[in-house]
Design an enzyme around this catalytic site. Structure first.
Site, PDB file in Angstrom:
ATOM      1  N   ARG A  62       0.824  -1.221   0.000  1.00 38.27           N
ATOM      2  CA  ARG A  62       0.000   0.000   0.000  1.00 38.27           C
ATOM      3  C   ARG A  62       0.852   1.263   0.000  1.00 38.27           C
ATOM      4  NH1 ARG A  62      -3.300  -1.887   4.702  1.00 38.27           N
ATOM      5  NH2 ARG A  62      -2.082  -3.760   4.420  1.00 38.27           N
ATOM      6  N   GLU A  99       5.206 -10.789  14.881  1.00 39.75           N
ATOM      7  CA  GLU A  99       4.678 -11.394  16.107  1.00 39.75           C
ATOM      8  C   GLU A  99       5.044 -12.895  16.149  1.00 39.75           C
ATOM      9  OE1 GLU A  99       0.636 -10.341  16.565  1.00 39.75           O
ATOM     10  OE2 GLU A  99       0.474 -11.421  18.463  1.00 39.75           O
TER      11      GLU A  99
END
Ligand code: AMP
Length: 174
Positions: A62, A99
């Protein structure tokens, strides 16, 4: 130019995407709205123009949408930072922790020269892990980061902490 509040109205919150507990900021609704699209790009471009960059470095994917538009508006070049294995020529790479596990970003090894002034652009600043990796990649190439710009900043995640010493601009803060 539209107010920040109006721009916020064009961004859609998607709860629990891509996984439970994340509120995903869907910018496709902003991109579809001609005034919001123009306003977000104009604001980003205005904020980073002062630093007189030579290139925009955009982060896949993006960051490509906003980064290229900003580069076009400023009349400067665009350099893509892509996910591993996508760029065809020799690359330099940086790995960073997610993560769960790791991710790798790459840039062409000849994209930047020592001392080139660049602004880094992505759609959204969350924890700052992604942009921190790109700052390392660009710095490793000897270029000088004169600005970092986002359309959206999730301030409560303190991503800015990872960009200490750099001029950071975001169009919208949450
Ligand atoms: P981070 O490395 O945590 O700053 O995450 C930044 C990257 O993940 C950006 O490229 C964003 O597009 C994406 N991202 C992270 N959190 C969100 C969110 N809540 N909504 C939309 N995109 C997100």
């Amino acid at each position: 130019m539209a107010k920040a509040l109006d721009l916020k109205k064009t961004i859609r919150d998607i709860p629990d995407f891509p996984k439970k507990g994340i509120i995903f900021k869907d910018i496709t609704t902003l991109l579809k709205d001609p005034k919001a699209l123009k306003c977000s790009i104009d604001r980003l471009a205005k904020a980073v123009a002062k630093a007189k960059p030579k290139y925009v470095v955009g982060i896949e994917s993006r960051g490509f949408i906003f980064g290229t538009a900003v580069a076009y508006k400023l009349g400067i070049g665009f350099i893509p930072v892509r996910k591993k294995g996508k760029l065809p020529y020799k690359t330099v790479s940086v790995s960073y922790d997610l993560e769960y596990g790791k991710d790798t970003l790459e840039m062409h090894s000849d994209a930047l020269k020592k001392g080139d002034k660049v602004v880094v652009i992505d759609d959204l600043l969350a924890t700052g892990g992604t942009v921190e990796a790109v700052v390392k990649l660009v710095g490793g190439a000897g270029a000088r980061i004169v600005g970092v710009g986002f359309v959206i900043e999730l301030s409560f995640l303190n991503g800015r902490e990872k960009l200490k010493g750099l001029p950071v601009f975001s169009v919208l803060k949450y």
